[in-house]
Scaffold this active site. Structure first.
Site, short mmCIF file in Angstrom:
data_model
loop_
_atom_site.label_atom_id
_atom_site.label_comp_id
_atom_site.label_asym_id
_atom_site.label_seq_id
_atom_site.Cartn_x
_atom_site.Cartn_y
_atom_site.Cartn_z
N ALA A 34 0.82 -1.22 0.00
CA ALA A 34 0.00 0.00 0.00
C ALA A 34 0.85 1.27 0.00
CB ALA A 34 -0.92 0.00 1.22
N ALA A 79 2.25 -5.03 7.38
CA ALA A 79 1.70 -4.75 8.71
C ALA A 79 1.97 -3.30 9.06
CB ALA A 79 2.37 -5.65 9.76
N GLU A 80 1.21 -2.80 10.00
CA GLU A 80 1.65 -1.64 10.77
C GLU A 80 2.59 -2.22 11.82
OE1 GLU A 80 1.27 1.57 10.50
OE2 GLU A 80 -0.08 1.52 8.77
N SER A 81 3.83 -1.73 11.89
CA SER A 81 4.87 -2.47 12.61
C SER A 81 5.51 -1.73 13.79
CB SER A 81 5.98 -2.87 11.63
OG SER A 81 6.72 -1.72 11.23
N THR A 120 5.78 -11.90 15.07
CA THR A 120 6.80 -11.34 15.96
C THR A 120 6.81 -12.06 17.31
OG1 THR A 120 7.34 -9.36 17.25
CG2 THR A 120 5.06 -9.58 16.58
N ASP A 121 7.95 -12.02 17.98
CA ASP A 121 8.05 -12.59 19.33
C ASP A 121 7.24 -11.77 20.34
OD1 ASP A 121 9.71 -10.34 19.42
OD2 ASP A 121 11.48 -11.42 20.15
N GLU A 122 6.87 -10.54 19.96
CA GLU A 122 6.16 -9.68 20.92
C GLU A 122 4.78 -10.23 21.29
OE1 GLU A 122 6.19 -5.54 20.24
OE2 GLU A 122 8.14 -5.57 19.29
N TYR A 146 0.12 -2.83 19.00
CA TYR A 146 0.84 -3.52 17.90
C TYR A 146 0.89 -5.02 18.16
CZ TYR A 146 4.76 -5.62 15.45
OH TYR A 146 5.54 -6.48 14.72
N ALA A 148 -0.75 -6.85 20.25
CA ALA A 148 -2.07 -7.48 20.38
C ALA A 148 -2.68 -7.76 19.01
CB ALA A 148 -3.00 -6.58 21.20
N LYS A 150 -0.96 -8.20 16.20
CA LYS A 150 -0.19 -9.29 15.60
C LYS A 150 -0.63 -10.63 16.20
CE LYS A 150 2.72 -9.24 13.00
NZ LYS A 150 2.73 -9.27 11.50
N ASN A 176 14.72 -7.35 14.22
CA ASN A 176 15.61 -7.36 13.05
C ASN A 176 16.40 -6.07 12.95
OD1 ASN A 176 14.12 -9.26 10.37
ND2 ASN A 176 13.73 -9.53 12.54
P1 NAD Z 1 7.68 -2.07 7.86
O1 NAD Z 1 6.81 -1.16 8.64
O2 NAD Z 1 9.07 -1.64 7.52
O3 NAD Z 1 6.97 -2.42 6.46
C1 NAD Z 1 5.60 -2.70 6.36
C2 NAD Z 1 5.20 -2.68 4.89
O4 NAD Z 1 3.82 -3.05 4.79
C3 NAD Z 1 5.35 -1.29 4.24
O5 NAD Z 1 5.94 -1.40 2.96
C4 NAD Z 1 3.91 -0.80 4.13
O6 NAD Z 1 3.69 0.08 3.03
C5 NAD Z 1 3.16 -2.11 3.95
N1 NAD Z 1 1.75 -2.03 4.37
C6 NAD Z 1 1.28 -1.51 5.54
N2 NAD Z 1 -0.07 -1.58 5.55
C7 NAD Z 1 -0.44 -2.18 4.39
C8 NAD Z 1 -1.69 -2.55 3.83
N3 NAD Z 1 -2.85 -2.31 4.48
N4 NAD Z 1 -1.71 -3.16 2.62
C9 NAD Z 1 -0.54 -3.40 1.96
N5 NAD Z 1 0.66 -3.05 2.43
C10 NAD Z 1 0.72 -2.46 3.63
O7 NAD Z 1 7.68 -3.46 8.63
P2 NAD Z 1 8.84 -4.54 8.81
O8 NAD Z 1 9.69 -4.15 9.94
O9 NAD Z 1 9.42 -4.84 7.47
O10 NAD Z 1 7.98 -5.81 9.30
C11 NAD Z 1 7.46 -6.74 8.35
C12 NAD Z 1 6.73 -7.84 9.09
O11 NAD Z 1 7.63 -8.50 9.96
C13 NAD Z 1 5.58 -7.34 9.96
O12 NAD Z 1 4.52 -8.26 9.86
C14 NAD Z 1 6.16 -7.33 11.37
O13 NAD Z 1 5.15 -7.53 12.33
C15 NAD Z 1 7.10 -8.52 11.29
N6 NAD Z 1 8.26 -8.48 12.21
C16 NAD Z 1 9.08 -7.39 12.22
C17 NAD Z 1 10.21 -7.39 13.05
C18 NAD Z 1 11.18 -6.23 13.09
O14 NAD Z 1 12.11 -6.23 13.88
N7 NAD Z 1 11.03 -5.22 12.24
C19 NAD Z 1 10.47 -8.50 13.86
C20 NAD Z 1 9.59 -9.59 13.82
C21 NAD Z 1 8.50 -9.57 12.98
O1 TDX Z 2 14.63 6.05 19.89
C1 TDX Z 2 14.45 4.96 20.47
N1 TDX Z 2 15.08 4.72 21.66
C2 TDX Z 2 14.94 3.55 22.34
O2 TDX Z 2 15.53 3.40 23.41
C3 TDX Z 2 13.60 3.93 19.91
C4 TDX Z 2 12.90 4.16 18.60
C5 TDX Z 2 13.49 2.75 20.61
N2 TDX Z 2 14.12 2.56 21.79
C6 TDX Z 2 14.01 1.25 22.48
C7 TDX Z 2 12.63 0.67 22.59
C8 TDX Z 2 12.89 -0.83 22.53
O3 TDX Z 2 13.22 -1.32 23.82
O4 TDX Z 2 14.75 0.33 21.66
C9 TDX Z 2 14.12 -0.95 21.64
C10 TDX Z 2 13.78 -1.30 20.19
O5 TDX Z 2 12.75 -0.41 19.77
P1 TDX Z 2 12.04 -0.54 18.34
O6 TDX Z 2 13.07 -0.45 17.26
O7 TDX Z 2 10.90 0.40 18.31
O8 TDX Z 2 11.58 -2.07 18.34
P2 TDX Z 2 10.57 -2.93 19.27
O9 TDX Z 2 9.55 -2.07 19.92
O10 TDX Z 2 11.42 -3.81 20.13
O11 TDX Z 2 9.83 -3.79 18.12
C11 TDX Z 2 10.58 -4.28 16.98
O12 TDX Z 2 10.85 -5.65 17.10
C12 TDX Z 2 9.76 -6.52 17.03
C13 TDX Z 2 9.82 -4.02 15.68
O13 TDX Z 2 9.55 -2.63 15.56
C14 TDX Z 2 8.55 -4.82 15.63
O14 TDX Z 2 7.91 -4.64 14.37
C15 TDX Z 2 8.89 -6.27 15.81
O15 TDX Z 2 7.73 -7.03 15.89
#
Ligand code: NAD
Ligand code: TDX
Length: 333
Positions: A34, A79-81, A120-122, A146, A148, A150, A176
């Protein structure tokens, strides 16, 4: 194999698409995204002529049904992440993470298409420092809107598998890091702050622990599960990368040649989860997966180099992201 990848313009999805194009010439990829604030078409520039890109919403039932009818498998990343955004405005999380997943499940059910659900592990809540790591049998106990939503999406997948025979697998991964991650997230936020000469922003005392994994290791596991995972099974993905946030900030400062105390403590996140940790034994033993980025310092150095070299990619998002944090009330402690 014809693959539909949702969220392929996001952080993990874009890395997944790049990796798939580079290593699997037998796979054709269609991305559905999207292009929300988190999506970036430029993340797919290097593979643009090798994939199909569809700009659309996963909650659009007709669009999704049509796309799913033409593929062999779906890998669902969209996802909204971001936890902080879910605290400011939860509705998009319910809509995309729950209603969007419902839409995909109805389509894969109707067309009998293989489905892999990225989670996610969350969903398991948080741990104390003494608790054992999460396993596939840990009870769900999410903390934020978030996590909840997921968790809700995971439960939909399990129900559609059991009740309707959908051929699904699930994976729940830890935090990641790597290239193409939005500057709202912890590590890229601090790297890009330092490139701009701004001090890193640590929530509270920084004693929360995250289990870091390189995005490429996550994505290789997703492909292994897609091809060789047991239908109906959940696999936890993690690389034994537990570190507290304070340590991560200090490693980033060290990489920039800055003093270890050259950061700000800022307002803590409400309901902040204390610790995540993954036991990935099932994935390792059953599918033979091993992480290739065992050294976090080396992976971090590569990631810092990528942000230094790709300012054009992140610069347009930086000011609006920092403004959103300031508007949400983030203050130096
Ligand atoms: P991100 O926010 O970087 O990317 C999300 C993508 O989904 C974006 O490109 C956005 O445009 C798209 N999107 C959002 N709403 C949409 C919709 N309604 N229809 C179509 N596309 C839509 O997220 P990410 O960090 O790449 O995470 C990807 C997946 O992995 C998620 O499901 C997240 O829960 C999971 N995950 C992320 C992490 C992490 O550390 N980032 C860890 C574990 C699991
Ligand atoms: O500026 C910051 N300072 C800080 O101390 C930000 C943005 C975060 N933090 C802390 C909060 C968390 O303890 O760092 C840790 C990591 O934060 P995020 O990058 O927001 O990640 P988290 O909330 O742990 O969630 C991430 O991992 C699991 C991803 O965003 C999720 O999409 C995934 O499911």
């Amino acid at each position: 194999m014809r693959l539909l990848v949702t969220g392929g313009a996001g952080f993990i999805g874009a890395n997944f698409v790049q990796q798939t194009v580079a290593t699997r010439p037998d796979v054709s990829v269609t991305v559905l995204d999207a292009l929300t604030y988190a999506g970036n078409r430029a993340s797919l520039d290097s593979v643009a002529d090798k994939i199909d890109f569809v700009h659309g919403d996963i909650a659009d039932l007709d669009l999704v049904d049509n796309l799913v009818s033409g593929v062999d498998a779906v890998v669902h990343f969209a996802a909204e992440s971001h936890n902080d955004n879910s605290l400011a405005e939860p509705w998009p999380f319910v809509q995309t993470n729950i209603v969007g997943t419902y839409s995909l499940l109805q389509a894969v059910r109707r067309h009998e298409v293989r489905y892999h659900h990225v989670s996610t592990d969350e969903v398991y809540g948080d741990l104390t420092e003494e608790d054992p790591a999460f396993t596939e049998n840990t009870a769900y106990n999410p903390s934020s809107p978030y996590s909840a939503t997921k968790a809700g999406s995971d439960l939909l997948v399990r129900a559609w598998t059991r009740s309707f025979g959908v051929k699904a697998t699930l994976s729940n991964c830890s935090n990641n890091y790597g290239p193409f991650q939005h500057v709202e997230k912890f590590i890229p936020r601090q790297i890009t702050n330092l490139i701009d000469g701004v001090r890193p922003r640590l929530y509270g005392a920084g004693h929360q622990i995250r289990d870091w994994i390189h995005v490429d290791d996550h994505n290789r596991a997703v492909f292994d599960i897609l091809e060789r995972g047991r239908i109906g099974q959940t696999y936890l993905i993690g690389a034994q990368g537990e570190l507290d946030n304070l340590t991560v900030v200090r490693l980033i400062l060290e990489a920039f040649g800055r003093p270890a105390d050259d950061f700000d403590h800022v307002t803590d996140r409400p309901g902040h989860d204390q610790r995540y940790a993954i036991d990935a034994s099932l994935l390792r033993e059953e599918l033979g997966w091993e992480p290739q980025y065992a050294d976090f310092r080396a992976g971090l150095a590569n990631t810092i180099a990528w942000y230094r070299d790709n300012e054009d990619w992140w610069r347009p998002k930086k000011a609006e992201t920092e403004l959103a944090y300031a508007t949400a009330g983030e203050k130096t402690l």
